[in-house]
Design a protein around this motif. Structure first.
Motif, PDB file in Angstrom:
ATOM      1  N   THR A  86      19.435  22.396 -16.672  1.00 33.67           N
ATOM      2  CA  THR A  86      18.703  23.344 -15.827  1.00 33.67           C
ATOM      3  C   THR A  86      17.572  22.636 -15.085  1.00 33.67           C
ATOM      4  O   THR A  86      17.376  22.839 -13.886  1.00 33.67           O
ATOM      5  N   VAL A  87      16.831  21.793 -15.814  1.00 31.80           N
ATOM      6  CA  VAL A  87      15.744  21.036 -15.177  1.00 31.80           C
ATOM      7  C   VAL A  87      16.314  20.123 -14.089  1.00 31.80           C
ATOM      8  O   VAL A  87      15.712  19.953 -13.027  1.00 31.80           O
ATOM      9  N   ALA A  88      17.494  19.560 -14.326  1.00 32.69           N
ATOM     10  CA  ALA A  88      18.129  18.677 -13.342  1.00 32.69           C
ATOM     11  C   ALA A  88      18.461  19.415 -12.049  1.00 32.69           C
ATOM     12  O   ALA A  88      18.481  18.817 -10.971  1.00 32.69           O
ATOM     13  N   VAL A  89      18.718  20.709 -12.157  1.00 33.46           N
ATOM     14  CA  VAL A  89      18.978  21.527 -10.971  1.00 33.46           C
ATOM     15  C   VAL A  89      17.679  21.942 -10.303  1.00 33.46           C
ATOM     16  O   VAL A  89      17.546  21.900  -9.075  1.00 33.46           O
ATOM     17  N   GLU A  90      16.709  22.338 -11.113  1.00 32.11           N
ATOM     18  CA  GLU A  90      15.500  22.968 -10.603  1.00 32.11           C
ATOM     19  C   GLU A  90      14.487  22.002  -9.990  1.00 32.11           C
ATOM     20  O   GLU A  90      13.746  22.381  -9.086  1.00 32.11           O
ATOM     21  N   MET A  91      14.422  20.770 -10.512  1.00 29.84           N
ATOM     22  CA  MET A  91      13.390  19.849 -10.050  1.00 29.84           C
ATOM     23  C   MET A  91      13.964  18.454  -9.828  1.00 29.84           C
ATOM     24  O   MET A  91      14.953  18.063 -10.462  1.00 29.84           O
ATOM     25  N   SER A  92      13.334  17.705  -8.959  1.00 22.89           N
ATOM     26  CA  SER A  92      13.750  16.326  -8.702  1.00 22.89           C
ATOM     27  C   SER A  92      13.410  15.454  -9.907  1.00 22.89           C
ATOM     28  O   SER A  92      12.339  15.599 -10.503  1.00 22.89           O
ATOM     29  N   PRO A  93      14.295  14.528 -10.274  1.00 26.85           N
ATOM     30  CA  PRO A  93      13.963  13.595 -11.359  1.00 26.85           C
ATOM     31  C   PRO A  93      12.752  12.720 -11.030  1.00 26.85           C
ATOM     32  O   PRO A  93      12.172  12.112 -11.934  1.00 26.85           O
ATOM     33  N   ASP A  94      12.389  12.655  -9.768  1.00 32.11           N
ATOM     34  CA  ASP A  94      11.201  11.900  -9.373  1.00 32.11           C
ATOM     35  C   ASP A  94       9.911  12.683  -9.602  1.00 32.11           C
ATOM     36  O   ASP A  94       8.823  12.169  -9.330  1.00 32.11           O
ATOM     37  N   SER A  95      10.026  13.908 -10.083  1.00 28.50           N
ATOM     38  CA  SER A  95       8.851  14.736 -10.328  1.00 28.50           C
ATOM     39  C   SER A  95       7.975  14.140 -11.420  1.00 28.50           C
ATOM     40  O   SER A  95       8.430  13.343 -12.247  1.00 28.50           O
ATOM     41  N   GLN A 146      28.426  15.965 -14.051  1.00 29.31           N
ATOM     42  CA  GLN A 146      27.912  16.408 -12.750  1.00 29.31           C
ATOM     43  C   GLN A 146      26.644  15.654 -12.376  1.00 29.31           C
ATOM     44  O   GLN A 146      26.404  15.357 -11.206  1.00 29.31           O
ATOM     45  N   MET A 147      25.824  15.334 -13.378  1.00 30.38           N
ATOM     46  CA  MET A 147      24.630  14.526 -13.114  1.00 30.38           C
ATOM     47  C   MET A 147      25.019  13.139 -12.620  1.00 30.38           C
ATOM     48  O   MET A 147      24.414  12.599 -11.695  1.00 30.38           O
ATOM     49  N   LYS A 148      26.038  12.537 -13.253  1.00 27.87           N
ATOM     50  CA  LYS A 148      26.500  11.221 -12.826  1.00 27.87           C
ATOM     51  C   LYS A 148      26.961  11.255 -11.378  1.00 27.87           C
ATOM     52  O   LYS A 148      26.659  10.355 -10.581  1.00 27.87           O
ATOM     53  N   PHE A 155      21.669   7.322 -12.259  1.00 38.76           N
ATOM     54  CA  PHE A 155      21.928   8.238 -13.367  1.00 38.76           C
ATOM     55  C   PHE A 155      21.145   7.874 -14.626  1.00 38.76           C
ATOM     56  O   PHE A 155      20.474   8.726 -15.212  1.00 38.76           O
ATOM     57  N   ASP A 156      21.233   6.631 -15.064  1.00 41.58           N
ATOM     58  CA  ASP A 156      20.620   6.248 -16.343  1.00 41.58           C
ATOM     59  C   ASP A 156      19.113   6.511 -16.362  1.00 41.58           C
ATOM     60  O   ASP A 156      18.582   7.099 -17.323  1.00 41.58           O
ATOM     61  N   GLU A 160      17.381   9.605 -18.480  1.00 42.45           N
ATOM     62  CA  GLU A 160      16.399   9.268 -19.516  1.00 42.45           C
ATOM     63  C   GLU A 160      15.072   9.983 -19.270  1.00 42.45           C
ATOM     64  O   GLU A 160      14.447  10.492 -20.206  1.00 42.45           O
ATOM     65  N   LYS A 161      14.642  10.041 -18.014  1.00 41.26           N
ATOM     66  CA  LYS A 161      13.357  10.668 -17.713  1.00 41.26           C
ATOM     67  C   LYS A 161      13.399  12.169 -17.981  1.00 41.26           C
ATOM     68  O   LYS A 161      12.474  12.723 -18.611  1.00 41.26           O
ATOM     69  N   ILE A 162      14.432  12.841 -17.518  1.00 42.44           N
ATOM     70  CA  ILE A 162      14.503  14.294 -17.697  1.00 42.44           C
ATOM     71  C   ILE A 162      14.608  14.659 -19.170  1.00 42.44           C
ATOM     72  O   ILE A 162      13.899  15.548 -19.668  1.00 42.44           O
TER      73      ILE A 162
END
Length: 346
Positions: A86-95, A146-148, A155-156, A160-162
């Motif tokens: 859900t976080v992967a959809v809602e926010m950028s991993p760069d957040s 789907q994340m990949k 991806f890696d 890891e960050k999320i």
């Protein structure tokens, strides 16, 4: 302490300098008091419930049962995987990591609340699931594959960050008087979040309007959509078949009835009394906080913000984190009066 003082001072300066924030919106509001509304700091050691269960072998890990309406199948997904997706959809991993933590807590609270409501109501429509997804165009979560596909070579590091953010707060939820808060969130507010009763009805005391001044700095804060008179008429008559637009186009729209945060509560289009939400959906606007004018045979919508405006602004959370706020302060700000709770997730 110094960081907190700097953060509060920065917010106060922004409230003065960012244009269009009115004195009436700020009257009687104090940032220090808002942060004190939360009893987060009094909770002591709030730990993830995952510290007490077998993460390595996935034993006794709690799951959501989710009805996917697009396939009519029930999926069982680990809390951790679902919230991370859900976080992967809602926010950028760069957040900022603190913004990702705040989103993780809000998302877990939101879906635990849905699960609790289903446990109490036993809706047969869910066919034994806790809640449903897939009944609209909103993507609720991404699985690992789907994340990949989405992140490719990143991806890696993104994964890891999320999941580092998720794992650090998993098991923490927001409650008020022992009950889950309806922890709604949205992309960008209009500069103030909305009171839930003005948007969805109800009277959730933790979902009231609070200033979110950083949002006005977003490059996506303001959008404009234009419709010719013929296009406007066709859209209205398709939505409301009894609409009467026989007069001159300039007279088709009335002055809107607005909330204290300037969101359109309702307005007349011809003989139709439409809500701001209905108008937003009908014309595919980004929010219900808009102005509409008629000029040169065109209806022009100027829209502020992105989303329903209730609860946590994700852009605001990101900017608060950049200015030194941790996830507890972010959540206290956008859900005033709530408390962090740590519990066994079942």
């Amino acid at each position: 302490m110094k960081r907190k003082i700097f953060f509060l001072a920065t917010l106060l300066i922004l409230m003065v300098l960012i244009p269009l924030i009115t004195v009436n919106n700020l009257k009687g509001f104090n940032f220090e008091d808002a942060l004190k509304l939360s009893s987060f700091e009094n909770k002591g050691n709030i730990k993830s419930s995952l510290s007490q269960i077998d993460k390595k072998n996935n034993l006794n890990l709690p799951t959501f049962k989710i009805l996917d309406k697009s396939t009519n199948e029930i999926k069982e997904v680990l809390y951790r995987d679902f919230i991370g997706g859900t976080v992967a959809v809602e926010m950028s991993p760069d957040s900022q990591i603190e913004a990702l933590k705040a989103q993780s807590v809000a998302a877990l609270t939101y879906f635990c609340n849905l699960k609790q409501k289903q446990a109490e109501s036993h809706s047969i429509d869910l066919k034994g699931a806790d809640f449903s997804i897939g009944n609209d165009c909103w993507i609720h979560y991404l699985d690992r594959n789907q994340m990949k596909e989405k992140w490719g070579s990143n991806f890696d590091s993104y994964y890891e960050k999320i999941f580092s953010a998720v794992d650090s707060v998993l098991g923490q939820t927001l409650k008020k008087d022992g009950k889950f808060v309806e922890a709604l969130y949205h992309s960008i507010s209009s500069g103030n979040t909305e009171n839930i009763k003005d948007v969805f009805g109800g009277d959730e005391s933790c979902l009231v309007s609070v200033p979110s001044p950083f949002d006005k700095l977003s490059p996506e804060y303001k959008t404009v959509k234009e419709f010719s008179a013929d296009e406007f008429k066709k859209i209205v008559e398709t939505k409301w078949q009894n609409a009467n637009l026989s007069s001159e186009p300039a007279s088709w729209i009335s002055e809107p009835n607005r909330t204290d945060s300037n969101m359109v509560r309702s307005m007349k289009i011809g003989n139709i009394e439409a809500t701001g939400r209905e108008i937003r959906q009908t014309f595919s606007l980004r929010s219900s906080n808009f102005d509409v004018t008629f000029s040169e045979n065109k209806f022009i919508f100027t829209v502020r913000g992105y989303g329903h405006g209730v609860g946590m602004s994700q852009y605001g959370a990101e900017q608060m984190a950049k200015h030194g706020a941790d996830y507890k302060q972010i959540l206290a700000w956008y859900y005033p009066g709530s408390s962090l709770s740590s519990e066994t997730l079942t």
